[in-house]
Design a protein around this motif. Structure first.
Motif, PDB file in Angstrom:
ATOM      1  N   GLU A 181     -16.568 -12.370  10.461  1.00 19.23           N
ATOM      2  CA  GLU A 181     -16.790 -11.635  11.690  1.00 19.23           C
ATOM      3  C   GLU A 181     -17.039 -10.154  11.402  1.00 19.23           C
ATOM      4  O   GLU A 181     -17.941  -9.556  11.938  1.00 19.23           O
ATOM      5  N   LYS A 182     -16.205  -9.552  10.512  1.00 18.12           N
ATOM      6  CA  LYS A 182     -16.377  -8.164  10.121  1.00 18.12           C
ATOM      7  C   LYS A 182     -15.893  -8.039   8.694  1.00 18.12           C
ATOM      8  O   LYS A 182     -14.966  -8.708   8.288  1.00 18.12           O
ATOM      9  N   ARG A 183     -16.488  -7.144   7.942  1.00 18.07           N
ATOM     10  CA  ARG A 183     -16.083  -6.972   6.560  1.00 18.07           C
ATOM     11  C   ARG A 183     -15.118  -5.820   6.376  1.00 18.07           C
ATOM     12  O   ARG A 183     -14.669  -5.573   5.288  1.00 18.07           O
ATOM     13  N   GLU A 184     -14.800  -5.082   7.426  1.00 20.84           N
ATOM     14  CA  GLU A 184     -13.866  -3.978   7.299  1.00 20.84           C
ATOM     15  C   GLU A 184     -12.525  -4.371   7.911  1.00 20.84           C
ATOM     16  O   GLU A 184     -12.463  -4.897   9.017  1.00 20.84           O
ATOM     17  N   LEU A 185     -11.447  -4.154   7.144  1.00 20.68           N
ATOM     18  CA  LEU A 185     -10.127  -4.385   7.692  1.00 20.68           C
ATOM     19  C   LEU A 185      -9.806  -3.292   8.702  1.00 20.68           C
ATOM     20  O   LEU A 185     -10.080  -2.126   8.488  1.00 20.68           O
ATOM     21  N   VAL A 186      -9.202  -3.695   9.790  1.00 17.23           N
ATOM     22  CA  VAL A 186      -8.837  -2.730  10.817  1.00 17.23           C
ATOM     23  C   VAL A 186      -7.402  -2.988  11.226  1.00 17.23           C
ATOM     24  O   VAL A 186      -6.866  -4.072  11.063  1.00 17.23           O
ATOM     25  N   GLU A 187      -6.758  -1.962  11.751  1.00 20.38           N
ATOM     26  CA  GLU A 187      -5.428  -2.118  12.303  1.00 20.38           C
ATOM     27  C   GLU A 187      -5.575  -2.757  13.678  1.00 20.38           C
ATOM     28  O   GLU A 187      -6.127  -2.171  14.597  1.00 20.38           O
ATOM     29  N   ARG A 188      -5.077  -3.988  13.802  1.00 25.77           N
ATOM     30  CA  ARG A 188      -5.368  -4.771  14.976  1.00 25.77           C
ATOM     31  C   ARG A 188      -4.331  -4.559  16.074  1.00 25.77           C
ATOM     32  O   ARG A 188      -3.160  -4.345  15.817  1.00 25.77           O
ATOM     33  N   GLN A 502       6.252   4.668   2.822  1.00 25.55           N
ATOM     34  CA  GLN A 502       5.873   3.260   2.751  1.00 25.55           C
ATOM     35  C   GLN A 502       4.686   3.144   1.776  1.00 25.55           C
ATOM     36  O   GLN A 502       3.664   3.797   1.951  1.00 25.55           O
ATOM     37  N   TYR A 503       4.834   2.296   0.764  1.00 26.44           N
ATOM     38  CA  TYR A 503       3.792   2.150  -0.247  1.00 26.44           C
ATOM     39  C   TYR A 503       2.803   1.033   0.120  1.00 26.44           C
ATOM     40  O   TYR A 503       3.178   0.041   0.761  1.00 26.44           O
ATOM     41  N   ASN A 504       1.550   1.209  -0.320  1.00 22.08           N
ATOM     42  CA  ASN A 504       0.568   0.117  -0.222  1.00 22.08           C
ATOM     43  C   ASN A 504      -0.170  -0.072  -1.549  1.00 22.08           C
ATOM     44  O   ASN A 504      -1.319  -0.506  -1.577  1.00 22.08           O
ATOM     45  N   ASP A 505       0.509   0.226  -2.651  1.00 19.07           N
ATOM     46  CA  ASP A 505      -0.099   0.031  -3.969  1.00 19.07           C
ATOM     47  C   ASP A 505       0.169  -1.380  -4.474  1.00 19.07           C
ATOM     48  O   ASP A 505       1.091  -2.061  -4.034  1.00 19.07           O
ATOM     49  N   PHE A 514       4.857  -7.931 -21.035  1.00 15.74           N
ATOM     50  CA  PHE A 514       5.565  -6.957 -20.199  1.00 15.74           C
ATOM     51  C   PHE A 514       4.793  -5.640 -20.101  1.00 15.74           C
ATOM     52  O   PHE A 514       5.354  -4.559 -20.171  1.00 15.74           O
ATOM     53  N   ASN A 515       3.501  -5.779 -19.909  1.00 13.62           N
ATOM     54  CA  ASN A 515       2.635  -4.634 -19.615  1.00 13.62           C
ATOM     55  C   ASN A 515       2.491  -4.477 -18.108  1.00 13.62           C
ATOM     56  O   ASN A 515       2.183  -5.449 -17.402  1.00 13.62           O
ATOM     57  N   TRP A 516       2.697  -3.270 -17.604  1.00 16.87           N
ATOM     58  CA  TRP A 516       2.397  -2.962 -16.208  1.00 16.87           C
ATOM     59  C   TRP A 516       0.933  -2.524 -16.104  1.00 16.87           C
ATOM     60  O   TRP A 516       0.449  -1.734 -16.923  1.00 16.87           O
ATOM     61  N   ILE A 517       0.240  -3.014 -15.084  1.00 10.00           N
ATOM     62  CA  ILE A 517      -1.169  -2.664 -14.846  1.00 10.00           C
ATOM     63  C   ILE A 517      -1.313  -2.350 -13.362  1.00 10.00           C
ATOM     64  O   ILE A 517      -1.016  -3.207 -12.517  1.00 10.00           O
ATOM     65  N   GLN A 518      -1.760  -1.158 -13.042  1.00  6.90           N
ATOM     66  CA  GLN A 518      -1.978  -0.816 -11.636  1.00  6.90           C
ATOM     67  C   GLN A 518      -3.374  -1.258 -11.216  1.00  6.90           C
ATOM     68  O   GLN A 518      -4.362  -1.021 -11.910  1.00  6.90           O
ATOM     69  N   VAL A 519      -3.456  -1.905 -10.059  1.00  4.83           N
ATOM     70  CA  VAL A 519      -4.728  -2.396  -9.545  1.00  4.83           C
ATOM     71  C   VAL A 519      -5.483  -1.242  -8.895  1.00  4.83           C
ATOM     72  O   VAL A 519      -4.933  -0.486  -8.092  1.00  4.83           O
ATOM     73  N   ASP A 520      -6.748  -1.121  -9.255  1.00  4.97           N
ATOM     74  CA  ASP A 520      -7.610  -0.107  -8.640  1.00  4.97           C
ATOM     75  C   ASP A 520      -8.077  -0.628  -7.279  1.00  4.97           C
ATOM     76  O   ASP A 520      -8.870  -1.563  -7.198  1.00  4.97           O
ATOM     77  N   GLN A 521      -7.592   0.000  -6.206  1.00  3.29           N
ATOM     78  CA  GLN A 521      -7.949  -0.422  -4.851  1.00  3.29           C
ATOM     79  C   GLN A 521      -8.915   0.555  -4.181  1.00  3.29           C
ATOM     80  O   GLN A 521      -9.120   0.476  -2.970  1.00  3.29           O
ATOM     81  N   SER A 522      -9.480   1.446  -4.954  1.00  5.31           N
ATOM     82  CA  SER A 522     -10.380   2.435  -4.368  1.00  5.31           C
ATOM     83  C   SER A 522     -11.590   1.751  -3.753  1.00  5.31           C
ATOM     84  O   SER A 522     -12.115   0.775  -4.291  1.00  5.31           O
ATOM     85  N   GLY A 523     -12.030   2.271  -2.617  1.00  2.00           N
ATOM     86  CA  GLY A 523     -13.180   1.712  -1.923  1.00  2.00           C
ATOM     87  C   GLY A 523     -12.878   0.462  -1.127  1.00  2.00           C
ATOM     88  O   GLY A 523     -13.792  -0.145  -0.570  1.00  2.00           O
ATOM     89  N   GLN A 524     -11.624   0.048  -1.050  1.00  8.60           N
ATOM     90  CA  GLN A 524     -11.266  -1.156  -0.309  1.00  8.60           C
ATOM     91  C   GLN A 524     -10.539  -0.791   0.990  1.00  8.60           C
ATOM     92  O   GLN A 524      -9.981   0.303   1.116  1.00  8.60           O
ATOM     93  N   THR A 566      -7.736 -12.941  -8.300  1.00  5.74           N
ATOM     94  CA  THR A 566      -8.640 -12.987  -9.452  1.00  5.74           C
ATOM     95  C   THR A 566      -9.567 -11.791  -9.474  1.00  5.74           C
ATOM     96  O   THR A 566      -9.710 -11.104 -10.485  1.00  5.74           O
ATOM     97  N   ASN A 567     -10.205 -11.519  -8.334  1.00  5.98           N
ATOM     98  CA  ASN A 567     -11.170 -10.420  -8.247  1.00  5.98           C
ATOM     99  C   ASN A 567     -10.542  -9.111  -7.809  1.00  5.98           C
ATOM    100  O   ASN A 567     -11.235  -8.095  -7.708  1.00  5.98           O
ATOM    101  N   LEU A 568      -9.229  -9.134  -7.536  1.00  3.18           N
ATOM    102  CA  LEU A 568      -8.465  -7.938  -7.182  1.00  3.18           C
ATOM    103  C   LEU A 568      -9.080  -7.228  -5.977  1.00  3.18           C
ATOM    104  O   LEU A 568      -9.278  -6.014  -5.986  1.00  3.18           O
ATOM    105  N   LYS A 569      -9.344  -8.000  -4.915  1.00  6.72           N
ATOM    106  CA  LYS A 569      -9.950  -7.463  -3.708  1.00  6.72           C
ATOM    107  C   LYS A 569      -9.217  -7.956  -2.467  1.00  6.72           C
ATOM    108  O   LYS A 569      -8.824  -9.123  -2.392  1.00  6.72           O
ATOM    109  N   TRP A 570      -9.055  -7.042  -1.506  1.00  4.60           N
ATOM    110  CA  TRP A 570      -8.586  -7.448  -0.181  1.00  4.60           C
ATOM    111  C   TRP A 570      -9.758  -8.069   0.567  1.00  4.60           C
ATOM    112  O   TRP A 570     -10.882  -7.572   0.492  1.00  4.60           O
TER     113      TRP A 570
END
Length: 758
Positions: A181-188, A502-505, A514-524, A566-570
């Protein structure tokens, strides 16, 4: 000798009620009536919303059309003798030809009758290339839309929605597409559901159905009381849906189980077990006597197991102690072992019957183990060979390994996650959490060896997340089992007191390295930061539900989000995958007691491969902790390695070292079995090739007929312009040998014979 209160802190889950030694009975009775107490007087801790403080922040005010060219013949109709040249069409409209163009200045001597069939030979308008392209695109689109339709022979797959029942197994790795329906997440805002916000609920994923029980809920952004509830909902993950309209429904609201928040919902393959939780604070509600409430999924009925007590066992408190409620602990269910765990948490007058408000909240570091009915447990006395009874069995683990040391602190609002494959029964990891004085840093992870009932600690590598409480975690297994990747989303930082964050990372802890890896969420379009939310995994996708989002967002309903692990995408939809065993395990690990449920369809992301090595199917080269383990299964064992299979059952063997990434073509979201997408694409391509050949043949025939017609017209006009003594006959395909020559032409055979005779 320790005081009774000190003894209670060390062994808080089971034991006598923590009353002051000299408190008279009538004072106890008065203390149990909590309705007249203000929250500020009752609470002495500093947790906000999720349990560390009562402070509640106030809401802030704040073309042109295409041109079609068609061929027009100059001689669509043969003209009369008195032809008017002034009215003749322009010569530039004629197509180029090697033949000479007739001279219209020569008048016709007599009307020229059209040859037989001339009216049938009139050329049709030229077909536009744009029309051919449009037809081809339309045909391809029609095939794509109908490729799952039984009308053209492809099988259709139906889904069985659980809706409170047990979901059956599925076959055939087909991705159900959903309409975007839409490709942008919105606060509903409010829609089909009847709540404004929901958080601190208890949740469980059983065979493709997520069950949500109780928690806190508001119906508008001004509500600040009567938030606790015992709503019983389900979310169907066996179907595809949009996050704006998930398959979220209500089950019959139970009359017996209490309205609690921040407890835990253990689950076996057929039952749910509600333990713990805190009761309403506004208005103040006294806890009920502890009972374990069981929901039988096949029969859709609730029943209670009252007055439970602990059993003796390895590293336990000795057993035979009455079990007590607690809240805000970290829980995990392991159905394959028939066990559930609840780690830490707190106790106060809103969790435990008989608690005096004059005694402050205490935080716990005990590990409560629940053996499900019908399962054995070597760590519990009497259950090594005899299964637990209908009410199950509890063991309060208080002295396992590092648990008794100073570096192992009491905590609430953390998270537990199960990692199979190490030791005889796997590991449980403890992440995040805190108490009034301190919070857990995540550069060191608490690790529990299930088989040995021992706690260890493991140092991590790389940058690590900020300390926090109330995140949510899920784990997915690589196809070959060489790594288990733990995904952690959100949570909140409670420091400083008046400026909670409040975090959203999103972070990934890859085990065993035991490696920590931060997901790049830029542009999402990332969901707003939250805490106290629930997370479950199915079909390699992380489903996030609810959560406390602060006062900046007035309402968030339904407040459900999906992350492609897998693709690390919202993404805006949950895409159900057909295939896998009933527990949704990796194809190579199907029906294994050591495999993780929900991992079907999961591939190791490229960002993780670059750190631990290997490829999307596994093959990690980092097979041990980067910071060497000194004890426990991580020091002596390795992960269980499976033979990963790709499409059509092919064996995947690619490997690579850290820093390099191997992603086989089409490996993302590949499943074992036939590649239906490739079959459909190949079929469409074949049909389009046949259509193109047919159109090319039609074009060739049309041009051939057109050229024949043009030749005929030229011959007719040349014959009409010839001198009167010339023969005017012609052949149907053009000028013949006698059509354009006179009998006196020296080139004729008659003239040659006369010349020879002379």
């Amino acid at each position: 000798m320790s005081s009774p209160l000190e003894s209670k802190v060390n062994h808080p889950i089971a034991g006598a009620s923590p009353l002051m030694p000299c408190e008279p009975f009538d004072v106890l009775e008065r203390n149990n009536d909590l309705s007249s107490l203000s929250p500020k007087r009752r609470r002495v801790s500093h947790f906000l919303e999720m349990g560390i403080d009562d402070y509640t922040p106030k809401p802030s005010s704040n073309k042109r059309p295409s041109r079609h060219v068609r061929f027009q013949s100059k001689s669509n109709v043969f003209e009369a003798p008195n032809f008017d040249r002034e009215k003749a069409p322009e010569e530039e409209d004629w197509p180029l030809s090697s033949r000479s163009i007739p001279d219209y200045s020569v008048p016709l001597k007599e009307p020229l009758e059209p040859f037989e069939g001339a009216s049938q030979c009139r050329p049709h308008p030229r077909t536009s290339p744009a029309r051919l392209i449009a037809f081809t695109i339309f045909f391809a689109s029609l095939l794509a839309l109908l490729h799952n339709s039984p009308l053209i022979g492809f099988p259709s797959f139906s889904k069985f929605g659980a809706k409170g029942g047990v979901v059956k197994g599925r076959a055939g790795p087909i991705r159900e597409e959903v309409v975007q329906e839409k490709r942008e997440l919105v606060e509903r805002q409010n829609n089909v559901t009847n709540y404004c916000k929901r958080w601190s609920q208890q949740s469980a994923m059983v065979n493709g159905t997520i069950y949500l029980y109780g928690g806190r809920m508001t119906t508008d952004d001004t509500q600040n009381s009567h938030e606790w509830n015992n709503d019983f909902l389900y979310l169907d993950a066996t179907k595809s849906w949009q996050i704006a309209s998930p398959v979220l429904g209500g089950l019959a609201q139970p009359s017996g189980p209490p309205a609690v928040a921040n407890g835990y919902l253990w689950h076996s393959y057929t039952s749910l077990f509600l333990y713990g939780g805190e009761y309403e604070e506004n208005p103040a509600t006294s806890p009920s006597p502890l009972a374990i409430w069981e929901y039988d999924i096949p029969s859709k009925t609730w029943n209670s197991h009252s007055s439970p007590s602990t059993s003796p066992g390895n590293n336990s408190d000795g057993g035979n102690q009455p079990l007590q409620d607690s809240a805000e602990g970290a829980g995990v269910s392991i159905p394959s072992l028939g066990r559930g765990y609840f780690f830490g948490g707190h106790q106060d007058e809103f969790t435990t019957v008989g608690w005096s408000y004059q005694i402050g909240r205490i935080y716990l570091k005990s590990l409560l183990e629940f053996t499900f009915p019908g399962y054995t447990n070597n760590g519990v006395k009497g259950l090594a060979t005899t299964p637990a009874g209908s009410a199950g069995a509890f063991r309060n683990i208080t002295t396992g390994g590092n648990q008794g040391g100073n570096g192992f602190s009491e905590r609430a609002d953390g998270a537990l996650v199960y990692v199979p494959g190490f030791g005889q029964q796997g590991l449980v990891l403890g992440l995040a959490g805190g108490n009034n004085q301190s919070f857990q840093e995540m550069n060191i992870i608490d690790v529990y060896d299930i088989a040995q009932s021992q706690w260890y600690q493991q140092t991590t590598s790389g940058g690590y997340p900020n300390m926090r409480v109330n995140p949510c975690v899920v784990a997915a297994s690589a196809p070959d089992g060489s790594s288990t990747n733990v995904y952690m989303f959100g949570g909140q930082n409670l420091q400083p007191y008046d400026n909670q964050t409040q975090y959203n990372d999103m972070w990934i802890l890859s085990v065993p390295s035991f490696n920590w890896i931060q997901v790049d969420q830029s542009g999402q379009s990332v969901p707003p930061g939250r805490s106290g939310h629930s997370c479950e995994i199915w079909d390699g996708q992380m489903i996030v539900m609810g959560g406390y989002v602060g006062s900046e967002i007035s309402c968030e309903s339904p407040g459900i989000f999906v992350f492609d692990m897998t693709n690390l995408k919202w993404q805006n939809d949950f895409a159900s995958l057909s295939g896998g065993d009933p527990q949704n395990q990796q194809p190579s690990q199907a029906n294994s007691p050591n495999a993780l449920a929900g991992s079907y369809g999961y591939q190791v992301p490229a960002a993780v491969q670059s750190v631990i090595g290997g490829a999307s199917s596994g093959g990690a080269t980092e097979t041990a902790p980067v910071a060497t383990a000194t004890a426990g299964p991580l020091a002596t064992g390795t992960a269980i390695i499976y033979t990963a299979t790709g499409p059509a059952g092919t064996i995947v063997t690619e490997t690579a070292g850290p820093g390099s990434v191997v992603v086989p073509a089409g490996s993302v979201n590949q499943k074992s079995g036939p590649n239906i997408a490739a079959i459909v694409a190949g079929t469409i391509a074949g049909v389009l090739f046949v259509v193109a050949c047919y159109l090319a043949f039609c074009t060739w025939v049309y041009r051939r007929q057109l050229q024949l017609y043009k030749n005929h017209v030229a011959a007719a006009q040349r014959a009409a312009a010839a001198p009167p003594n010339e023969k005017t006959g012609f052949l149907g395909t053009g000028l013949g040998t006698s059509a354009g020559r006179s009998s006196d032409d020296p080139r004729s055979s008659t003239s040659r014979r006369s010349m020879d005779a002379s």
